[in-house]
Design a protein around this motif. Structure first.
Motif, PDB file in Angstrom:
ATOM      1  N   ALA A  49      79.572  16.395 120.780  1.00 24.84           N
ATOM      2  CA  ALA A  49      79.523  16.385 119.322  1.00 24.84           C
ATOM      3  C   ALA A  49      80.018  17.720 118.785  1.00 24.84           C
ATOM      4  O   ALA A  49      80.275  18.665 119.533  1.00 24.84           O
ATOM      5  N   LYS A  50      80.139  17.791 117.457  1.00 26.70           N
ATOM      6  CA  LYS A  50      80.387  19.041 116.750  1.00 26.70           C
ATOM      7  C   LYS A  50      79.147  19.363 115.925  1.00 26.70           C
ATOM      8  O   LYS A  50      78.593  18.488 115.246  1.00 26.70           O
ATOM      9  N   ASP A  51      78.717  20.631 115.965  1.00 27.91           N
ATOM     10  CA  ASP A  51      77.567  21.022 115.162  1.00 27.91           C
ATOM     11  C   ASP A  51      78.017  21.470 113.772  1.00 27.91           C
ATOM     12  O   ASP A  51      79.196  21.341 113.408  1.00 27.91           O
ATOM     13  N   LEU A  52      77.115  22.012 112.998  1.00 25.30           N
ATOM     14  CA  LEU A  52      77.435  22.377 111.614  1.00 25.30           C
ATOM     15  C   LEU A  52      78.400  23.555 111.523  1.00 25.30           C
ATOM     16  O   LEU A  52      78.966  23.816 110.461  1.00 25.30           O
ATOM     17  N   GLN A  53      78.575  24.282 112.623  1.00 21.51           N
ATOM     18  CA  GLN A  53      79.559  25.363 112.666  1.00 21.51           C
ATOM     19  C   GLN A  53      80.875  24.901 113.282  1.00 21.51           C
ATOM     20  O   GLN A  53      81.742  25.711 113.590  1.00 21.51           O
ATOM     21  N   ASN A  54      80.998  23.581 113.480  1.00 21.02           N
ATOM     22  CA  ASN A  54      82.176  22.977 114.102  1.00 21.02           C
ATOM     23  C   ASN A  54      82.370  23.438 115.552  1.00 21.02           C
ATOM     24  O   ASN A  54      83.490  23.445 116.067  1.00 21.02           O
ATOM     25  N   SER A  55      81.289  23.845 116.181  1.00 23.67           N
ATOM     26  CA  SER A  55      81.335  24.226 117.595  1.00 23.67           C
ATOM     27  C   SER A  55      80.979  23.021 118.445  1.00 23.67           C
ATOM     28  O   SER A  55      80.206  22.148 118.035  1.00 23.67           O
ATOM     29  N   GLY A  56      81.527  22.982 119.647  1.00 18.40           N
ATOM     30  CA  GLY A  56      81.214  21.889 120.550  1.00 18.40           C
ATOM     31  C   GLY A  56      79.767  21.939 121.015  1.00 18.40           C
ATOM     32  O   GLY A  56      79.206  23.014 121.240  1.00 18.40           O
ATOM     33  N   ALA A  78      76.776  19.462 123.450  1.00 17.75           N
ATOM     34  CA  ALA A  78      76.527  18.300 124.303  1.00 17.75           C
ATOM     35  C   ALA A  78      75.066  17.891 124.215  1.00 17.75           C
ATOM     36  O   ALA A  78      74.170  18.749 124.210  1.00 17.75           O
ATOM     37  N   VAL A  79      74.830  16.591 124.146  1.00 19.64           N
ATOM     38  CA  VAL A  79      73.485  16.024 124.137  1.00 19.64           C
ATOM     39  C   VAL A  79      73.493  14.807 125.057  1.00 19.64           C
ATOM     40  O   VAL A  79      74.550  14.342 125.493  1.00 19.64           O
ATOM     41  N   LEU A  80      72.313  14.286 125.334  1.00 20.58           N
ATOM     42  CA  LEU A  80      72.208  13.070 126.125  1.00 20.58           C
ATOM     43  C   LEU A  80      71.822  11.913 125.221  1.00 20.58           C
ATOM     44  O   LEU A  80      70.798  11.969 124.530  1.00 20.58           O
ATOM     45  N   THR A  81      72.655  10.876 125.190  1.00 21.50           N
ATOM     46  CA  THR A  81      72.335   9.654 124.458  1.00 21.50           C
ATOM     47  C   THR A  81      71.618   8.689 125.392  1.00 21.50           C
ATOM     48  O   THR A  81      72.079   8.432 126.503  1.00 21.50           O
ATOM     49  N   VAL A  82      70.484   8.156 124.943  1.00 15.74           N
ATOM     50  CA  VAL A  82      69.736   7.161 125.705  1.00 15.74           C
ATOM     51  C   VAL A  82      69.779   5.856 124.923  1.00 15.74           C
ATOM     52  O   VAL A  82      69.315   5.791 123.781  1.00 15.74           O
ATOM     53  N   ARG A  83      70.327   4.817 125.527  1.00 15.50           N
ATOM     54  CA  ARG A  83      70.492   3.529 124.859  1.00 15.50           C
ATOM     55  C   ARG A  83      69.216   2.698 125.033  1.00 15.50           C
ATOM     56  O   ARG A  83      68.843   2.335 126.142  1.00 15.50           O
ATOM     57  N   THR A  84      68.549   2.410 123.908  1.00 20.46           N
ATOM     58  CA  THR A  84      67.298   1.654 123.942  1.00 20.46           C
ATOM     59  C   THR A  84      67.411   0.436 123.029  1.00 20.46           C
ATOM     60  O   THR A  84      68.357   0.318 122.249  1.00 20.46           O
ATOM     61  N   ASN A  85      66.430  -0.426 123.121  1.00 15.81           N
ATOM     62  CA  ASN A  85      66.441  -1.598 122.249  1.00 15.81           C
ATOM     63  C   ASN A  85      66.197  -1.234 120.786  1.00 15.81           C
ATOM     64  O   ASN A  85      66.374  -2.058 119.894  1.00 15.81           O
ATOM     65  N   TYR A  86      65.811   0.010 120.518  1.00 15.70           N
ATOM     66  CA  TYR A  86      65.668   0.488 119.158  1.00 15.70           C
ATOM     67  C   TYR A  86      66.844   1.355 118.724  1.00 15.70           C
ATOM     68  O   TYR A  86      66.791   1.991 117.671  1.00 15.70           O
ATOM     69  N   GLY A  87      67.903   1.376 119.530  1.00 17.05           N
ATOM     70  CA  GLY A  87      69.092   2.127 119.172  1.00 17.05           C
ATOM     71  C   GLY A  87      69.332   3.313 120.091  1.00 17.05           C
ATOM     72  O   GLY A  87      68.626   3.526 121.081  1.00 17.05           O
ATOM     73  N   ASP A  88      70.363   4.081 119.742  1.00 22.77           N
ATOM     74  CA  ASP A  88      70.739   5.260 120.520  1.00 22.77           C
ATOM     75  C   ASP A  88      69.838   6.430 120.147  1.00 22.77           C
ATOM     76  O   ASP A  88      69.794   6.856 118.988  1.00 22.77           O
ATOM     77  N   MET A  89      69.114   6.969 121.156  1.00 25.37           N
ATOM     78  CA  MET A  89      68.243   8.118 120.961  1.00 25.37           C
ATOM     79  C   MET A  89      68.892   9.356 121.574  1.00 25.37           C
ATOM     80  O   MET A  89      69.585   9.269 122.592  1.00 25.37           O
ATOM     81  N   ILE A  90      68.644  10.519 120.956  1.00 24.44           N
ATOM     82  CA  ILE A  90      69.301  11.755 121.365  1.00 24.44           C
ATOM     83  C   ILE A  90      68.305  12.742 121.959  1.00 24.44           C
ATOM     84  O   ILE A  90      67.300  13.095 121.334  1.00 24.44           O
ATOM     85  N   LEU A  91      68.608  13.205 123.180  1.00 27.60           N
ATOM     86  CA  LEU A  91      67.862  14.281 123.820  1.00 27.60           C
ATOM     87  C   LEU A  91      68.701  15.548 123.691  1.00 27.60           C
ATOM     88  O   LEU A  91      69.846  15.598 124.137  1.00 27.60           O
ATOM     89  N   ARG A 124      78.217  15.720 114.261  1.00 29.38           N
ATOM     90  CA  ARG A 124      79.282  14.722 114.148  1.00 29.38           C
ATOM     91  C   ARG A 124      79.708  14.367 115.561  1.00 29.38           C
ATOM     92  O   ARG A 124      80.226  15.203 116.300  1.00 29.38           O
ATOM     93  N   TYR A 125      79.491  13.125 115.954  1.00 29.68           N
ATOM     94  CA  TYR A 125      79.708  12.709 117.331  1.00 29.68           C
ATOM     95  C   TYR A 125      81.179  12.382 117.595  1.00 29.68           C
ATOM     96  O   TYR A 125      81.842  11.715 116.793  1.00 29.68           O
ATOM     97  N   ILE A 126      81.666  12.853 118.741  1.00 28.33           N
ATOM     98  CA  ILE A 126      83.092  12.761 119.071  1.00 28.33           C
ATOM     99  C   ILE A 126      83.357  11.728 120.168  1.00 28.33           C
ATOM    100  O   ILE A 126      84.151  10.812 120.004  1.00 28.33           O
ATOM    101  N   LYS A 127      82.694  11.877 121.316  1.00 24.69           N
ATOM    102  CA  LYS A 127      82.912  10.959 122.437  1.00 24.69           C
ATOM    103  C   LYS A 127      81.745  11.032 123.403  1.00 24.69           C
ATOM    104  O   LYS A 127      80.937  11.967 123.372  1.00 24.69           O
ATOM    105  N   ASP A 174      83.277   6.526 116.602  1.00 23.57           N
ATOM    106  CA  ASP A 174      83.677   6.463 115.202  1.00 23.57           C
ATOM    107  C   ASP A 174      82.462   6.812 114.349  1.00 23.57           C
ATOM    108  O   ASP A 174      81.678   5.943 113.979  1.00 23.57           O
ATOM    109  N   ASP A 175      82.301   8.104 114.058  1.00 19.64           N
ATOM    110  CA  ASP A 175      81.140   8.579 113.306  1.00 19.64           C
ATOM    111  C   ASP A 175      81.547   8.776 111.850  1.00 19.64           C
ATOM    112  O   ASP A 175      82.072   9.816 111.465  1.00 19.64           O
ATOM    113  N   ALA A 176      81.314   7.773 111.037  1.00 21.96           N
ATOM    114  CA  ALA A 176      81.749   7.798 109.642  1.00 21.96           C
ATOM    115  C   ALA A 176      80.593   8.009 108.673  1.00 21.96           C
ATOM    116  O   ALA A 176      80.683   7.671 107.501  1.00 21.96           O
TER     117      ALA A 176
END
Length: 205
Positions: free
Chosen positions: A137-144, A146-159, A175-178, A192-194
């Motif tokens: 992702a990009k943070d508020l300073q536009n710096s790269g 990395a986080v861990l996405t966990v796919r659950t039945n309640y959606g994507d959770m971020i560690l 802002r998530y990139i890939k 596609d983070d819109a």
């Protein structure tokens, strides 16, 4: 102020998940919108060369984890434990280079090391590989970042190494990139983070 995992009681668990579900607006789904295949980050390519077993070309059918109270508490515990155990240090200071991904076996690392360790811990705890996705992702300073996405039945959770609280992806200030594909650890897909949020002011490069 008490941390979330200190105050979360069985009687409040269902209410918390209902809040997660209701928080996703009509314009923002519980799951990230994935688009085309993209190249893996150069640091991940290097990591895979050093750790072949962690980057198998094996294909699998994606699943989502049913987020029971037990699973939720395990997610919180591992996120908190790794955040406390690993001490922050840049790749320049550790390895003399701006980008180097590895497991933090020496107890130090930057955001990628936190992510790799959390993924390894959750895999060892029996979580399916297709649900544990390294995400850039990009943070508020536009710096790269990395986080861990966990796919659950309640959606994507971020560690996140910058927060002990596990949040739905749409509630984080990035802002998530890939991220890794849920079909294979060796594949990556664009995001596609819109969302119209504070990250909307970050220049898109």
């Amino acid at each position: 102020m008490k941390r979330l995992h200190d105050i979360l009681l069985p009687t409040t668990f269902l209410a918390l998940l209902v809040t997660f579900s209701a928080s996703a607006s009509a314009d923002t789904g519980r799951f990230m919108d994935m688009n085309q295949d993209v190249k893996a980050p150069i640091g991940y390519v290097q990591f895979c060369q050093d750790n072949i077993g962690a980057c198998s070309n094996e294909r699998y059918e994606p699943v989502v984890v049913k987020l029971t109270e037990e699973r939720w508490l395990e997610l919180l515990a591992i996120n908190t434990e790794v955040n406390r155990r690993v001490r922050p240090m840049t790749d320049d200071d550790l390895y003399g280079k701006p980008e180097y991904w590895t497991y933090p076996d020496d107890g130090y690392g930057d955001c990628e090391e936190y992510v790799l360790e959390k993924q390894r811990e959750l895999l060892n705890a029996g979580w399916p590989r297709s649900t544990l996705l390294i995400t850039v992702a990009k943070d508020l300073q536009n710096s790269g970042h990395a986080v861990l996405t966990v796919r659950t039945n309640y959606g994507d959770m971020i560690l996140d190494n910058q927060a002990e609280t596990v949040l739905p992806w749409y509630s984080t200030p990035y802002r998530y990139i890939k991220r890794q594909s849920p079909y294979s650890a060796a594949l990556w897909t664009g995001i596609d983070d819109a969302r119209v949020t504070t990250v909307a002011s970050v220049p898109r490069k």
